[in-house]
Design a protein around this motif. Structure first.
Motif, PDB file in Angstrom:
ATOM      1  N   MET A   1       0.847  -1.171   0.000  1.00  0.00           N
ATOM      2  CA  MET A   1       0.000   0.000   0.000  1.00  0.00           C
ATOM      3  C   MET A   1       0.894   1.236   0.000  1.00  0.00           C
ATOM      4  SD  MET A   1      -2.526   1.474   2.912  1.00  0.00           S
ATOM      5  CE  MET A   1      -4.056   0.651   2.616  1.00  0.00           C
ATOM      6  N   LEU A   2       0.544   2.179  -0.813  1.00  0.00           N
ATOM      7  CA  LEU A   2       1.285   3.435  -0.911  1.00  0.00           C
ATOM      8  C   LEU A   2       0.370   4.580  -0.500  1.00  0.00           C
ATOM      9  CD1 LEU A   2       3.818   5.005  -1.880  1.00  0.00           C
ATOM     10  CD2 LEU A   2       2.705   5.138  -4.103  1.00  0.00           C
ATOM     11  N   VAL A   3       0.804   5.359   0.473  1.00  0.00           N
ATOM     12  CA  VAL A   3       0.029   6.508   0.934  1.00  0.00           C
ATOM     13  C   VAL A   3       0.793   7.766   0.551  1.00  0.00           C
ATOM     14  CG1 VAL A   3      -0.921   7.715   2.928  1.00  0.00           C
ATOM     15  CG2 VAL A   3      -0.934   5.209   2.852  1.00  0.00           C
ATOM     16  N   VAL A   4       0.146   8.678  -0.147  1.00  0.00           N
ATOM     17  CA  VAL A   4       0.766   9.933  -0.577  1.00  0.00           C
ATOM     18  C   VAL A   4       0.081  11.077   0.152  1.00  0.00           C
ATOM     19  CG1 VAL A   4       1.261  11.450  -2.522  1.00  0.00           C
ATOM     20  CG2 VAL A   4       1.280   8.965  -2.836  1.00  0.00           C
ATOM     21  N   TRP A   5       0.860  11.839   0.905  1.00  0.00           N
ATOM     22  CA  TRP A   5       0.321  12.999   1.612  1.00  0.00           C
ATOM     23  C   TRP A   5       0.480  14.225   0.739  1.00  0.00           C
ATOM     24  CZ3 TRP A   5      -2.479  12.434   5.848  1.00  0.00           C
ATOM     25  CH2 TRP A   5      -2.304  11.280   6.605  1.00  0.00           C
ATOM     26  N   CYS A   6      -0.590  14.903   0.506  1.00  0.00           N
ATOM     27  CA  CYS A   6      -0.558  16.117  -0.307  1.00  0.00           C
ATOM     28  C   CYS A   6      -1.020  17.299   0.541  1.00  0.00           C
ATOM     29  CB  CYS A   6      -1.483  15.983  -1.512  1.00  0.00           C
ATOM     30  SG  CYS A   6      -0.995  14.671  -2.635  1.00  0.00           S
ATOM     31  N   PHE A   7      -0.457  18.454   0.238  1.00  0.00           N
ATOM     32  CA  PHE A   7      -0.853  19.675   0.915  1.00  0.00           C
ATOM     33  C   PHE A   7      -1.499  20.609  -0.093  1.00  0.00           C
ATOM     34  CE2 PHE A   7       2.132  18.064   3.939  1.00  0.00           C
ATOM     35  CZ  PHE A   7       1.690  18.535   5.155  1.00  0.00           C
ATOM     36  N   ARG A   8      -2.636  21.173   0.276  1.00  0.00           N
ATOM     37  CA  ARG A   8      -3.322  22.160  -0.543  1.00  0.00           C
ATOM     38  C   ARG A   8      -2.675  23.509  -0.264  1.00  0.00           C
ATOM     39  NH1 ARG A   8      -7.831  25.191   0.937  1.00  0.00           N
ATOM     40  NH2 ARG A   8      -7.925  23.946   2.821  1.00  0.00           N
ATOM     41  N   ASP A   9      -2.477  24.318  -1.293  1.00  0.00           N
ATOM     42  CA  ASP A   9      -1.902  25.652  -1.124  1.00  0.00           C
ATOM     43  C   ASP A   9      -2.987  26.661  -0.799  1.00  0.00           C
ATOM     44  OD1 ASP A   9       0.710  24.951  -1.578  1.00  0.00           O
ATOM     45  OD2 ASP A   9       0.591  25.291  -3.725  1.00  0.00           O
ATOM     46  N   LYS A  10      -2.675  27.545   0.124  1.00  0.00           N
ATOM     47  CA  LYS A  10      -3.572  28.638   0.485  1.00  0.00           C
ATOM     48  C   LYS A  10      -2.705  29.882   0.646  1.00  0.00           C
ATOM     49  CE  LYS A  10      -6.678  30.184   4.112  1.00  0.00           C
ATOM     50  NZ  LYS A  10      -7.157  29.925   5.467  1.00  0.00           N
ATOM     51  N   THR A  11      -3.074  30.976   0.016  1.00  0.00           N
ATOM     52  CA  THR A  11      -2.299  32.213   0.093  1.00  0.00           C
ATOM     53  C   THR A  11      -3.038  33.223   0.959  1.00  0.00           C
ATOM     54  OG1 THR A  11      -1.418  31.836  -2.119  1.00  0.00           O
ATOM     55  CG2 THR A  11      -1.234  34.063  -1.245  1.00  0.00           C
ATOM     56  N   GLU A  12      -2.317  33.815   1.900  1.00  0.00           N
ATOM     57  CA  GLU A  12      -2.874  34.868   2.754  1.00  0.00           C
ATOM     58  C   GLU A  12      -1.996  36.097   2.615  1.00  0.00           C
ATOM     59  OE1 GLU A  12      -3.079  33.533   6.774  1.00  0.00           O
ATOM     60  OE2 GLU A  12      -4.609  32.034   6.351  1.00  0.00           O
ATOM     61  N   PHE A  13      -2.608  37.236   2.346  1.00  0.00           N
ATOM     62  CA  PHE A  13      -1.881  38.502   2.290  1.00  0.00           C
ATOM     63  C   PHE A  13      -2.092  39.215   3.615  1.00  0.00           C
ATOM     64  CE2 PHE A  13      -2.740  37.336  -2.072  1.00  0.00           C
ATOM     65  CZ  PHE A  13      -1.486  37.486  -2.641  1.00  0.00           C
ATOM     66  N   LEU A  14      -0.995  39.549   4.270  1.00  0.00           N
ATOM     67  CA  LEU A  14      -1.048  40.152   5.593  1.00  0.00           C
ATOM     68  C   LEU A  14      -0.495  41.566   5.564  1.00  0.00           C
ATOM     69  CD1 LEU A  14       0.452  37.182   7.627  1.00  0.00           C
ATOM     70  CD2 LEU A  14      -1.948  37.727   7.337  1.00  0.00           C
ATOM     71  N   PRO A  15      -0.927  42.406   6.510  1.00  0.00           N
ATOM     72  CA  PRO A  15      -0.270  43.710   6.670  1.00  0.00           C
ATOM     73  C   PRO A  15       1.199  43.476   7.027  1.00  0.00           C
ATOM     74  CG  PRO A  15      -2.299  43.613   7.947  1.00  0.00           C
ATOM     75  CD  PRO A  15      -2.056  42.236   7.421  1.00  0.00           C
ATOM     76  N   GLU A  16       2.061  44.367   6.601  1.00  0.00           N
ATOM     77  CA  GLU A  16       3.502  44.156   6.762  1.00  0.00           C
ATOM     78  C   GLU A  16       3.921  43.995   8.216  1.00  0.00           C
ATOM     79  OE1 GLU A  16       7.710  46.001   5.182  1.00  0.00           O
ATOM     80  OE2 GLU A  16       5.824  46.783   4.408  1.00  0.00           O
ATOM     81  N   ASP A  17       3.324  44.745   9.148  1.00  0.00           N
ATOM     82  CA  ASP A  17       3.721  44.612  10.555  1.00  0.00           C
ATOM     83  C   ASP A  17       3.350  43.230  11.115  1.00  0.00           C
ATOM     84  OD1 ASP A  17       1.011  45.320  10.391  1.00  0.00           O
ATOM     85  OD2 ASP A  17       1.028  46.205  12.399  1.00  0.00           O
ATOM     86  N   GLU A  18       2.208  42.711  10.723  1.00  0.00           N
ATOM     87  CA  GLU A  18       1.811  41.375  11.161  1.00  0.00           C
ATOM     88  C   GLU A  18       2.721  40.315  10.543  1.00  0.00           C
ATOM     89  OE1 GLU A  18      -2.133  38.514  11.037  1.00  0.00           O
ATOM     90  OE2 GLU A  18      -2.358  40.662  10.725  1.00  0.00           O
ATOM     91  N   TRP A  19       3.075  40.500   9.271  1.00  0.00           N
ATOM     92  CA  TRP A  19       3.959  39.574   8.578  1.00  0.00           C
ATOM     93  C   TRP A  19       5.333  39.547   9.247  1.00  0.00           C
ATOM     94  CZ3 TRP A  19       8.400  39.800   5.415  1.00  0.00           C
ATOM     95  CH2 TRP A  19       8.626  38.688   4.609  1.00  0.00           C
ATOM     96  N   ASN A  20       5.832  40.721   9.664  1.00  0.00           N
ATOM     97  CA  ASN A  20       7.140  40.798  10.317  1.00  0.00           C
ATOM     98  C   ASN A  20       7.151  40.099  11.672  1.00  0.00           C
ATOM     99  OD1 ASN A  20       8.369  42.224   8.255  1.00  0.00           O
ATOM    100  ND2 ASN A  20       7.726  44.193   9.091  1.00  0.00           N
ATOM    101  N   ARG A  21       6.018  40.025  12.347  1.00  0.00           N
ATOM    102  CA  ARG A  21       5.941  39.376  13.661  1.00  0.00           C
ATOM    103  C   ARG A  21       5.954  37.860  13.578  1.00  0.00           C
ATOM    104  NH1 ARG A  21       1.448  43.313  15.731  1.00  0.00           N
ATOM    105  NH2 ARG A  21       0.346  42.056  14.229  1.00  0.00           N
TER     106      ARG A  21
END
Length: 54
Positions: A1-21
């Motif tokens: 048996m072969l199990v393949v784990w895949c991840f779905r991509d999700k993009t979030e745009f953040l304010p720069e100060d939150e991104w820096n934290r």
């Protein structure tokens, strides 16, 4: 048996100060033909790769 784990991509745009934290390493990727700095967080419970960009 072969199990393949895949991840779905999700993009979030953040304010720069939150991104820096965010305590995540900065990576550079090309999106829409432009080099952008991003931070990627893997959500292991929901199998989602969250791309955070300022």
């Amino acid at each position: 048996m072969l199990v393949v784990w895949c991840f779905r991509d999700k993009t979030e745009f953040l304010p720069e100060d939150e991104w820096n934290r965010l305590d995540l390493p900065v990576q550079e990727r090309i999106y829409n033909g432009q080099l952008v700095k991003i931070k990627i967080k893997k959500d292991m419970e929901r199998h989602v790769s969250v791309v955070k960009s300022p």
